[in-house]
Scaffold this motif. Structure first.
Motif, short mmCIF file in Angstrom:
data_model
loop_
_atom_site.label_atom_id
_atom_site.label_comp_id
_atom_site.label_asym_id
_atom_site.label_seq_id
_atom_site.Cartn_x
_atom_site.Cartn_y
_atom_site.Cartn_z
N PRO A 7 25.92 -39.29 -40.72
CA PRO A 7 24.57 -38.76 -40.46
C PRO A 7 23.51 -39.44 -41.31
O PRO A 7 22.39 -39.66 -40.86
N ASN A 108 27.22 -34.93 -35.44
CA ASN A 108 27.05 -33.61 -36.02
C ASN A 108 27.74 -32.52 -35.21
O ASN A 108 27.42 -31.35 -35.31
N ARG A 138 24.84 -33.99 -46.03
CA ARG A 138 23.69 -34.78 -46.47
C ARG A 138 23.13 -34.09 -47.72
O ARG A 138 23.28 -32.87 -47.86
N LEU A 153 17.92 -33.27 -40.02
CA LEU A 153 19.35 -33.03 -39.80
C LEU A 153 19.62 -31.77 -38.99
O LEU A 153 20.60 -31.71 -38.25
#
Length: 226
Positions: A7, A108, A138, A153
């Protein structure tokens, strides 16, 4: 080699692609300005040739004005091609941003967790523990970074330290809950503060430091519920 980007990598690539798209828009605007100037210059030479060509000495208009007109035609043609190319680059850059966003969603598919702590050791320890448990992780070093990362995110859970520079955890959690796209994210306070906070901003409270299994179990419980 890994089959997919992390990510973090995708976020950086999307940021680069957005900057590329912005520059492409700027370049296309510059090329269109150049095209307008080239077309105006060509019109001036056409007018000059029409109005003064007959009054000039034989061959003069052909050698001077016609040469200038040919040059102007070439400039217009070049500017048109550059505009088309700039437009294609802009479309390609926007498509890249879109494609990277789609890839990020695929990556994700496992619950995403944002770890926020200004202490490097604590932040890295939490990240390793949660990544080892199968989460996409993250990290951010303060509340402001957390806001930006959360918007990008869209994590299921945020593990948030409270005492941080720039923007503390309480204020960051409050702002997150005020943003429509983020208000449903579960924010877990991770703090050594005594007494612990009693705020509706936090889904759960983890005492710092907590054993790895406690951290993982707490995050899993609220990631599944998200």
């Amino acid at each position: 080699m890994a089959d997919t980007f992390s990510p973090e990598h995708l976020a950086r690539l999307r940021d680069d692609a957005r900057r590329l798209a912005t520059r492409s828009i700027s370049h296309e605007g510059e090329m269109r300005s150049h095209l307008v100037a080239a077309e105006a210059n060509l019109d001036q030479f056409r007018t000059a040739l029409t109005e003064h060509g007959a009054a000039m000495p034989a061959g003069f208009a052909s050698q001077i004005l016609r040469a200038q007109m040919a040059h102007s035609y070439a400039e217009v043609d070049s500017a048109q091609r550059l505009c088309a190319s700039a437009g294609e680059n802009q479309v390609s850059a926007k498509r890249l941003v879109s494609d990277l966003g789609a890839q990020a969603k695929d990556v994700n598919a496992t619950p995403a967790v944002l770890v926020v702590d200004d202490y490097d050791d604590s932040r890295e320890w939490l990240s390793v523990v949660l990544a080892s448990a199968g989460f996409s992780v993250r990290s951010a070093a303060n509340g402001l970074e957390a806001l930006l990362a959360a918007y990008d995110l869209q994590p299921a859970v945020i593990v948030m330290d409270l005492m941080m520079p720039v923007l503390d955890g309480m204020e960051a959690a409050r702002l997150i809950k005020e943003i429509d796209e983020l208000r449903n994210i579960r924010v877990i306070a991770y703090t050594a503060r005594q007494p612990p906070p009693t705020s509706e901003l936090f889904t759960a409270i983890l005492r710092k430091p907590s054993p790895p299994d406690v951290v993982v179990d707490t995050v899993k419980r609220w990631a599944v519920a998200a």
